[in-house]
Design an enzyme around this catalytic site. Structure first.
Site, short mmCIF file in Angstrom:
data_model
loop_
_atom_site.label_atom_id
_atom_site.label_comp_id
_atom_site.label_asym_id
_atom_site.label_seq_id
_atom_site.Cartn_x
_atom_site.Cartn_y
_atom_site.Cartn_z
N HIS A 188 -25.46 -9.12 -9.63
CA HIS A 188 -24.69 -8.02 -9.03
C HIS A 188 -24.03 -8.46 -7.73
O HIS A 188 -24.05 -7.76 -6.71
CB HIS A 188 -25.56 -6.78 -8.79
CG HIS A 188 -24.74 -5.51 -8.68
ND1 HIS A 188 -24.29 -5.02 -7.49
CD2 HIS A 188 -24.26 -4.67 -9.62
CE1 HIS A 188 -23.59 -3.92 -7.70
NE2 HIS A 188 -23.55 -3.69 -8.98
N ASP A 219 -28.91 -0.81 -9.50
CA ASP A 219 -28.64 -1.19 -8.11
C ASP A 219 -29.71 -0.55 -7.22
O ASP A 219 -30.17 0.56 -7.49
CB ASP A 219 -27.27 -0.66 -7.70
CG ASP A 219 -26.13 -1.30 -8.47
OD1 ASP A 219 -26.35 -2.24 -9.24
OD2 ASP A 219 -24.99 -0.82 -8.31
N ASP A 274 -19.48 0.64 -13.21
CA ASP A 274 -19.71 -0.77 -13.53
C ASP A 274 -21.03 -0.98 -14.27
O ASP A 274 -21.36 -2.11 -14.63
CB ASP A 274 -19.62 -1.64 -12.27
CG ASP A 274 -20.58 -1.22 -11.17
OD1 ASP A 274 -20.79 0.00 -10.98
OD2 ASP A 274 -21.13 -2.11 -10.48
#
EC number: 3.1.26.11
Lengths: 302, 302
Positions: free
Chosen positions: A268, A210, A64
């Protein structure tokens, strides 16, 4: 400084959400940060010229965040790009992209330059006289970097009326902007601060996604103008954050508070949440200035 | 037989077009044919359950036909898929997908079975008692296959009133459906055609994209119910077709006419054309029954 959010949702697809990708406009650069599937279409929809993109920063090799990269590189070729493209990302990214170009029998007709990253310490990736880009090592399930974009202190602002009043020749204006004292036409030394003003404070942008909640990044991002920090989960799913190495909205806000940043941008989001308002509500309990990223949103940071 | 067109435009992206991907529903199967970037989102938008997809056929390794595959495979994993997934495509596809899964540290939790193709002759890929799938070797800039999906002749249709009238025991009905003559309760031999009717004619679907105009495929696709044939260009850009190994709408129609197919479906339009109506107009000069594929269109073939 402007941030175009092309996509800001986590991996599982929904009909109308996009995975991570954004364009940072800073000092006449258009930096592409992450490149999830569909980024090239999102660039079109957000009317960002493909040719403006010269540097692409990939945080980590989860799909992603980079499955749209090979398509974008292929499209650059179809559009007969000639200018260099620099790609910064974890080791392995070069093999993934070049293998696919090779099997498609279509090498690029422009210089494609990979900068593969392996260091676990902050690293300077790009620098010119206006800005610098460095990595922010993050803790996630695979090797991951955030990115810190930092403007350099600009020239002092010339007060043109004052400069004329003090009879300073225009050939000395660049010296004034550089902060030097200069001599007036009559030979008298003029202190710089009399004819210039402070430049606007340099802006800075930290992209952190992330990542698990990690106070070790705080010194690296202290006082940034805007911090994009992932917030995959809400408090209710807090027990999922640590094992998946993600953060909650509150954890993102805690980092923003500890680092005394000016603005926190959340993104996110797990696609389990139909509505993202709750992310802001939970973050604002800890840190006051929160902006919710959303696909197609343009965030102008003053 | 139903075809869901998820995307049917050539490579260069526009804001609201999708590269090649389609789902063929045949005999309770959902076959995914090609998987350009964004296919997983198009599946969502077209409300096709991911779990129905068990076989994916990739024509060739140009990005607009398979860059969405790795994302779809990754999503299957996120959704905790357990059933087998079969991927049929040119040699190299296994390395591309597995390299990316490996670098993302995320192997699948379901059996992922690659069937890599290298043959230049037609090849049987899948078969059960209802249908078969074979390759249609195509001529393009890289190794490419089309795919032929062919239903098998079904059981004869039992005329239940007639069977009762002739006093045939129900235990013999399967024999009747299989085309056999049977004995009535009184021992008299009953000819099959007296109590059954012909089954509906088996349907067939040929997917041919990408390909230059090539009459060698005609014997392979003769009389198919529906032929999807690429038509990247209109007559005006005919000089581009041969060097890029693509076809025009008229060339697609010529193939349809030579192969005496029932319906021609056009697709893989170059994104230089803002309006696709002209493709139908040019094809219909040569072949009467033309359907224009379009993203999100559901084509039911009777």
């Amino acid at each position: 400084m402007k941030i175009n959010i092309l996509g800001c949702y986590a991996a599982t697809p929904r009909s109308f959400t996009n995975p991570t990708s954004q364009v940072l406009e800073m000092q006449n650069h258009h930096f592409l940060i992450d490149c999830g599937e569909g980024t090239q279409v999102q660039l079109r929809r957000n009317k960002i010229k493909f040719s403006r993109i010269k540097h692409i920063f990939i945080s980590h090799l989860h799909g992603d965040h980079f499955y749209g990269l090979v398509g974008l590189v292929s499209t650059f070729r179809l559009l007969n790009r000639e200018t260099e493209l620099h790609i910064y990302g974890p080791k392995g990214i070069k093999e993934i992209i070049t293998l696919q170009l090779k099997l498609a029998n279509s090498w690029t007709n422009f210089p494609l330059i990979f900068h593969e990253l392996t260091s676990k310490d902050p690293q300077l990736l790009y620098e010119n006289d206006k800005l610098s880009v460095t990595t922010i090592p993050l803790k996630h399930r695979v090797y991951t970097n955030g990115f810190l974009f930092r403007e350099k202190k600009g020239d002092r602002k010339l007060l043109i009326d004052k400069a004329e009043e003090y009879n300073i020749h225009y050939s000395l204006f660049n010296s004034l902007k550089a902060g030097k004292d200069v001599r007036a036409e009559d030979g008298k030394l003029i202190a710089n601060h009399l004819v210039t003003a402070d430049p606007p404070p340099p802006k800075s942008y930290a992209f952190c996604s992330d990542t698990v909640y990690d106070v070790e990044i705080v010194p690296l991002i202290r006082n940034v103008t805007a911090l994009y920090h992932e917030s995959t989960f809400l408090e209710e799913q807090m027990e999922l954050a640590f094992p998946t190495k993600h953060s909650t909205a509150k954890q993102a806000a805690s980092i923003a508070k500890l680092a005394e940043v000016q603005t926190l941008i959340l993104g996110h989001y797990s696609t389990r949440y139909a509505n993202i308002d709750q992310f802001r509500i939970e973050a604002e309990e800890i840190f006051p200035k929160v902006i919710l990223a959303d696909d197609g949103k343009e965030i102008i940071v003053e």
